[in-house]
Scaffold this motif. Structure first.
Motif, short mmCIF file in Angstrom:
data_model
loop_
_atom_site.label_atom_id
_atom_site.label_comp_id
_atom_site.label_asym_id
_atom_site.label_seq_id
_atom_site.Cartn_x
_atom_site.Cartn_y
_atom_site.Cartn_z
N GLY A 69 0.83 -1.20 0.00
CA GLY A 69 0.00 0.00 0.00
C GLY A 69 0.86 1.25 0.00
O GLY A 69 0.61 2.21 -0.74
N LEU A 70 1.92 1.25 0.83
CA LEU A 70 2.82 2.41 0.88
C LEU A 70 3.51 2.61 -0.47
O LEU A 70 3.74 3.73 -0.90
N LEU A 102 2.27 2.04 -3.33
CA LEU A 102 1.31 2.72 -4.20
C LEU A 102 1.29 4.22 -3.89
O LEU A 102 1.27 5.07 -4.79
N VAL A 103 1.33 4.55 -2.59
CA VAL A 103 1.31 5.95 -2.21
C VAL A 103 2.56 6.68 -2.73
O VAL A 103 2.47 7.75 -3.31
N TYR A 148 4.86 -0.82 -8.53
CA TYR A 148 5.07 -0.86 -7.07
C TYR A 148 4.79 -2.23 -6.49
O TYR A 148 5.32 -2.58 -5.44
N PHE A 181 -5.89 10.29 -0.63
CA PHE A 181 -4.71 10.25 -1.48
C PHE A 181 -5.02 10.79 -2.89
O PHE A 181 -4.12 10.89 -3.71
N ARG A 226 -7.36 6.39 -7.05
CA ARG A 226 -7.95 5.10 -6.71
C ARG A 226 -6.87 4.07 -6.44
O ARG A 226 -5.81 4.12 -7.03
N GLY A 227 -7.13 3.15 -5.55
CA GLY A 227 -6.14 2.11 -5.29
C GLY A 227 -6.43 1.42 -3.97
O GLY A 227 -7.28 1.86 -3.20
N ASN A 228 -5.72 0.36 -3.73
CA ASN A 228 -5.98 -0.42 -2.51
C ASN A 228 -5.17 0.12 -1.33
O ASN A 228 -4.31 -0.57 -0.80
N TYR A 229 -5.45 1.34 -0.96
CA TYR A 229 -4.68 1.93 0.13
C TYR A 229 -4.98 1.28 1.46
O TYR A 229 -4.20 1.38 2.39
#
Lengths: 345, 590
Positions: A166-167, A169-170, A272, B283, B286-289
Motif C-alpha cells: 500500500g505504501l 502505491l502511495v 510498485y 490520497f 484510486r487504489g488499494n490503500y
C-alpha cells in the motif's frame, strides 16, 4: 523447438535464476538469524527498481519520504521498546540510525537527483535509500517479537508485506517503470547473443555470492551472524548482540533486494507491486533448497529460473501456476524423506 | 435448570434473531449488505480459529478455498443447470479434497511449511482461475442462479442475510461441538507440544490435517453462500490479499475464540468499507490503500494484543465441566501377573557425535514393582527415558515390552500398548482446564470420530471419558481444581495433574520423569502414598528421580547411572551401601 530457442530459454532462465538465487540466499540468511520468513523482501526489489528508474530520469524518488517516515517510526519504536533502560549513548545511537542517517541520504538525493546522475551513481544512491529501510522495519515490526514462534513472525512478515504494498502505491504511484541498462553492448558467443545487462547480472550475482562467502568465513561480524543462526541463546551468552545480528541480516536482505531490482528493471517493466511475485520465486527456491542450505538455495533458484523460462514458452498462461506449485512435490518429497517433525514451539 | 444448560441454549434466540432481524422495517439496505459480508467472512474466520488460534497452524489460502467452493457451485448451477442446493455438497467435497491433498503433503513438516504451501497454492490457484476457460478466465462467471426455497428464488438480500446468518450460527455451533469432543481436544492438545499429544496416542499429523480440512470446509461453505449472494464470481476476491484479510479478522478478534471470529469479521468488514471510501479521497487516487491500515493493524495486533480483542471484552473463565457420576466405567486392560518381566532394556546405546550419552544400559522391570532410575546430573537418565518412550531413537540396543520389541515404534504406538508417561518439563495445555488436560490421557480409550463430535453423537462416550478423568483427578487429590486453567496451578500440582493424565491411559507401565521436583515435603509424602496405591493396583512404575529421600522410601529396586553407564542395580538398601554409588552420587550431595 530448435536449438536456438532452447539456448535463448536457457539463457533467460539462468539470468533470472541468478536474481532468484540472490533473493533466496538473503531469505535463508534472514531465516537462519532471526527465524523470520521475510515475505516483504520482494517489496525491496520493486522499491529499488523504481527508485533507480526515477533517479536515472532526474526525478526525486518518492522512496525518500518513505525512508524519512520509517526513520521517525523507527525512532518512536526504539524509544518505546527501550523505555526505562535508555542511556545517553543508546539514545544518540538510535538518533543516528533513525534520523541522522536517513536525513543525510535524503539531503544527498535532493542535491544529486536534479543533476540527473550517471547510472552508477543512481544505482548507488538507490541502494543507499532503500537498504536502511529494512533494518528500520526489523526494529519496528520484528524486534519486539524476537522470541515469538516462527508462525507469528511469518504472519507479521505478511502484514508488513501488505502495508508496504500500500505504501508503495502511495509513494511510487501505479505507473510501471523501466530504466536504461548498464550496458547496451551485445556480445555474440557462438550461437548465443548475450545482452550486456545479462552479463552484468550474472557477474554481480557471482561477485555478491563470493563477497557473502568471504563475509561469513573471514569477518568477525559474519561469524557472529553464523553463531546467532546456530543458537540464539548460546550466541547471547557469549556476548554476541543478537538484536544487532538481526539488524545486519535485515540490512543485507534489503541491500540484496534493492540491488536485484536495480539489475532487472532494465529488462522488464516493474510497478510498485511487482516485487511480491519476484520475491515469491526467491522463496520457492529457498524452500526447495530446504530453508537452511545456501548452495541448495542457489541451485534451486537456477531450477526455478529455468522452469519459469521453459514454462513461459510452452504454457505461458500457466507460467505462474507451474512455478509456484513446483514447491508442492518438493514438500511431499521432504515430508516422505524426513518423516514426522516434532516441532515443539 | 442450572446455568450451563441455559448457556447451551444460545443458538435458539440467535437463530430467531438471524431469521427476523434483517426484515426489521426501516433497516437500511446498506446494513443488510454489510451484515451479509460480515457473516460470510465470519464463517471463514471461525475455521481459522480452529486452525490458527487453537491448532497453532496457519493458512494464507482461505480466500482461495472460498473461491473453490464458489466456483464449484457457479459452474454446476449455471453451466450444468443443477440446483444451487447441490452446489453445496459438491463445493464442500472439492474444498475438502483440495485441502486434504495440500495438507497431507505439509502436515508432517514443521508448521511454517503448511503456511508457505498455502501461499504457493493460493497464488497458483488464483492464476488458474484467471486463465481457465471453464471458469471464464478473468471475467469469471456471471448470472449464477439464486438459491430457491419452495420455488421462491432468494433474490432479496434480506432473505440471503437470514440464510447466511443461520449458516454462521450453525458453523459456530458445530465448531463448539468439535472443540468439546475427543477430536477437538486432540486439536487443542497440539498447543501443549506435539510430543505430549503423541505420548497419549494422538495422531498429531492426522489431527493437524483434520484442523486444516475443517477450516477449508468452512471456507468452502462460505464460498457457496458468496456465489449465490453475489450471483457472479471472478478471481479477484479469491487471491492472496483477501486471504490475509481473513487471517487479520481472526487475529484481531481473538484467534482462539469462536465469538472473536465474529467480532473480527464485523470490525474488519466495517473498517474496510469505510477505508475504501475514505482513503482514495485522502490520497486523491484510486487504489488499494487500505492494505496499509490492515498490514499495520496485523503487526500491531501481534505485538500488543496477541490474543485479540475478545478476551479483553469477555471475562474468560474456562467452562465448568459437569461430570456424569452415573457414566459407565471405561473397560480396563488386564494387568500382567506380578513378578513377570514387563520391560526389558537390552544393551541400549545412544551417542551424540562423539559423546556416549547412554552406554549399553541394560535392566529388567518386573510387573508390579517400582524401579527407580537415579544418577547425578548428566548421567543419561533422561536420555534413557526418552529412548524407552519413543521420543528418541537409540543408536544400538533394544527395548522389549511384554516380549514385543518397541524400540522403533513411534510414541503413539507405545502409548497404545499401555505405557504412559509424565514430563520433566511439564507439558500441559495452558488454554485448557485441568480436567480437559487429564481427559486427553483417555484419548485412546475413546473412539468417537470427529464427525460424531460435530453432530454430538459422542456424548455418552465423552461423558465416560470425563468421568474417568474425574476419577483419576480424585485419586490424585486434585478434583477440587478440575475447572481451573491447568497452568494456573503451582508447578508441583501441575506434575500431579500430569500423573492423573497418565493414569487416564489405563497404563500397565507408568514412566515418571522427576515427579517430586517442586513438591513440598507434605506433598511428596502424598505423592509417595499415591504411587504405592497405584502399585498395589498392579501398575508398574519406572521413576527417574533426583530426590534421594523420596526414592529410598518408595522404590523396590534401584538402577544407578553415571556418565551413561550402569553403576549398580539392586534393592535400595543394598545400593545405598555400594561404595561406587556413594562416591559417584550420594557422596557428592553430602
Amino acid at each position: 523447438m530448435d536449438a536456438s530457442i532452447l539456448l535463448i530459454l536457457a539463457q533467460d532462465g539462468i539470468v533470472n535464476g541468478a536474481i532468484y538465487a540472490l533473493l533466496a540466499l538473503s531469505l535463508v540468511l534472514v531465516f537462519a538469524v532471526t527465524r523470520v520468513i521475510y515475505v516483504a523482501q520482494g517489496e525491496f526489489v520493486a522499491f529499488g527498481a523504481l527508485t533507480y528508474a526515477a533517479l536515472t530520469e532526474g526525478q526525486t524518488p518518492g522512496a525518500l519520504w518513505l525512508l524519512g517516515g520509517l526513520g521517525l517510526a523507527g525512532l518512536a519504536a526504539g524509544l518505546w521498546q527501550g523505555r526505562g533502560d535508555h542511556t545517553r549513548a543508546s539514545i544518540l545511537r538510535l538518533l543516528a540510525e533513525t534520523i541522522l542517517l536517513p536525513a543525510a541520504i535524503i539531503a544527498a538525493t535532493l542535491i544529486l537527483a536534479p543533476l540527473k546522475p550517471g547510472l552508477i551513481t543512481a544505482a548507488l544512491l538507490s541502494l543507499a535509500i532503500i537498504t536502511p529501510m529494512s533494518p528500520l522495519l526489523y526494529r519496528i515490526a520484528f524486534q519486539p517479537l524476537a522470541d515469538a514462534p516462527v508462525l507469528v513472525l511469518l504472519i507479521t512478515a505478511v502484514g508488513l508485506h501488505l502495508a508496504l504494498t500500500g505504501l508503495g502505491l502511495v509513494f511510487f504511484g501505479p505507473e510501471g517503470y523501466r530504466a536504461p541498462p548498464f550496458s547496451d553492448a551485445m556480445i555474440t558467443a557462438g550461437p548465443l547473443l548475450l545482452p550486456g545487462q545479462a552479463i552484468w547480472i550474472i557477474a554481480i550475482a557471482l561477485a555478491l555470492m563470493l563477497a557473502l562467502y568471504a563475509f561469513f568465513e573471514a569477518t568477525l561480524t559474519g561469524k557472529a551472524l553464523r553463531a546467532t543462526a546456530v543458537n540464539r541463546l548460546g550466541a547471547r551468552l557469549v556476548g554476541i548482540p543478537t538484536e544487532q545480528a538481526g539488524l545486519i541480516a535485515f540490512a543485507l536482505a534489503g541491500f540484496i533486494g534493492a540491488l536485484s531490482g536495480i539489475l532487472i528493471v532494465p529488462l522488464t517493466t516493474l510497478t510498485y507491486d511487482s516485487g511480491f511475485t519476484i520475491g515469491l520465486r526467491g522463496f520457492t527456491a529457498a524452500i526447495i533448497g530446504g530453508l537452511g542450505s545456501y548452495p541448495g538455495a542457489v541451485l534451486a533458484a537456477l531450477l526455478v529460473g529455468l522452469t519459469e523460462s521453459f514454462a513461459s514458452f510452452w504454457a505461458s498462461a500457466f507460467k505462474e501456476v507451474i512455478v509456484f506449485t513446483a514447491i508442492i512435490p518438493v514438500l511431499l518429497w521432504r515430508s516422505l524423506r524426513h518423516g514426522p517433525t516434532e516441532d515443539d514451539e | 435448570m442450572t446455568r450451563p444448560d441455559l448457556a447451551k441454549l444460545w443458538p435458539l434466540p440467535a437463530l430467531a434473531i438471524a431469521a427476523l432481524l434483517p426484515w426489521l422495517p426501516g433497516l437500511p439496505a446498506f446494513w443488510v449488505t454489510l451484515a451479509n459480508y460480515t457473516g460470510i467472512s465470519a464463517i471463514v474466520a471461525i475455521g481459522l480459529v480452529v486452525l490458527t488460534g487453537i491448532g497453532g497452524m496457519t493458512s494464507f489460502g482461505q480466500a482461495t478455498l472460498l473461491g473453490l467452493g464458489a466456483y464449484t457451485t457457479a459452474v454446476l448451477s449455471k453451466d450444468y443447470g443443477l440446483s444451487p442446493w447441490l452446489g453445496l455438497p459438491a463445493g464442500l467435497i472439492i474444498t475438502a479434497a483440495g485441502a486434504t491433498l495440500l495438507g497431507a503433503i505439509t502436515v508432517r513438516l514443521s508448521g511454517h511449511y503448511l503456511a508457505l504451501g498455502t501461499i504457493a497454492w493460493s497464488v497458483g490457484l488464483y492464476y488458474t482461475f484467471a486463465n481457465m476457460d471453464l471458469v471464464g478466465r478473468n471475467d469469471g462467471i456471471n448470472g449464477i442462479p439464486p438459491l430457491e426455497i419452495a420455488g421462491h428464488p432468494l433474490l432479496d438480500s434480506r432473505a440471503m442475510a437470514t440464510v447466511i446468518w443461520i449458516g454462521v450460527i450453525l458453523a459456530a455451533l458445530i465448531t463448539n461441538n468439535l472443540l468439546d469432543s475427543r477430536a477437538g481436544r486432540a486439536i487443542r492438545a497440539l498447543k501443549g507440544g506435539t510430543i505430549a499429544a503423541a505420548s497419549f496416542g494422538v495422531n498429531t499429523a492426522r489431527t493437524r490435517l483434520l484442523a486444516f480440512v475443517y477450516a477449508a470446509v468452512l471456507a468452502g461453505f462460505a464460498g457457496w453462500l458468496y456465489a449465490h449472494l453475489q450471483r457472479s464470481v471472478n478471481p479477484t476476491p479469491f487471491g492472496f490479499y483477501p486471504s490475509i484479510q481473513y487471517l487479520l479478522m481472526t487475529v484481531i478478534g481473538g484467534a482462539a475464540h469462536v465469538p472473536g471470529a465474529l467480532l473480527g469479521a464485523a470490525l474488519v468488514t466495517l473498517v474496510n468499507d469505510r477505508l475504501q471510501d475514505l482513503l482514495p479521497r485522502l490520497f486523491g487516487a484510486r487504489g488499494n490503500y487500505e492494505t496499509i491500515v490492515f498490514g499495520t493493524l496485523l503487526i500491531a495486533a501481534l505485538q500488543w494484543a496477541p490474543n485479540g480483542l475478545w478476551p479483553l471484552i469477555a471475562r474468560l473463565r474456562p467452562r465448568r465441566h459437569p461430570i456424569a457420576t452415573n457414566a459407565a466405567k471405561l473397560p480396563a486392560r488386564p494387568m500382567p501377573a506380578p513378578g513377570t518381566p514387563l520391560l526389558e532394556v537390552v544393551a541400549l546405546r545412544r551417542t551424540f557425535g562423539g559423546l556416549v550419552a547412554v552406554n549399553d544400559i541394560a535392566f529388567t522391570l518386573n510387573a508390579g514393582e517400582i524401579l527407580g532410575l537415579i544418577g547425578p546430573n548428566g548421567a543419561g537418565k533422561s536420555t534413557t527415558f526418552n529412548l524407552i518412550t519413543g521420543t528418541d531413537t537409540p543408536t544400538a540396543g533394544h527395548v522389549r515390552f511384554q516380549g514385543h520389541p518397541i524400540t522403533a515404534l513411534p510414541a503413539r504406538a507405545i502409548a497404545a500398548l499401555g505405557i504412559a508417561r509424565t514430563f520433566q518439563h511439564v507439558k500441559l495445555v495452558p488454554t485448557m482446564s485441568v480436567i480437559e488436560n487429564v481427559a486427553i490421557g483417555a484419548h485412546l480409550r475413546g473412539h468417537a470420530s470427529p464427525l460424531a463430535g460435530l453432530l454430538r453423537l459422542d456424548r455418552a462416550e465423552d461423558a465416560r471419558l470425563y468421568a474417568e478423568a474425574a476419577r483419576q483427578l480424585a485419586r490424585a487429590g486434585l478434583l477440587a481444581e478440575a475447572d481451573r486453567p491447568a497452568t494456573s496451578l503451582p508447578l508441583g500440582q501441575q506434575r500431579i495433574v500430569e500423573i492423573a493424565r497418565a493414569l487416564c491411559l489405563d497404563p500397565v507401565l507408568l514412566l515418571l520423569d522427576e515427579p517430586a521436583a517442586g513438591l513440598r515435603h507434605a506433598e511428596k509424602a502424598e505423592l509417595a502414598t499415591l504411587l504405592r496405591r497405584i502399585r498395589a493396583e498392579g501398575v508398574t512404575i519406572l521413576l527417574v528421580e533426583h530426590d534421594m529421600e523420596f526414592v529410598m522410601g518408595l522404590v523396590d529396586r534401584l538402577v544407578v547411572m553415571d556418565f551413561g553407564t550402569k553403576l549398580a542395580e539392586g534393592p535400595a538398601a543394598t545400593v545405598r551401601q555400594d561404595p561406587q554409588v556413594i562416591e559417584a552420587y550420594l557422596g557428592s550431595i553430602e
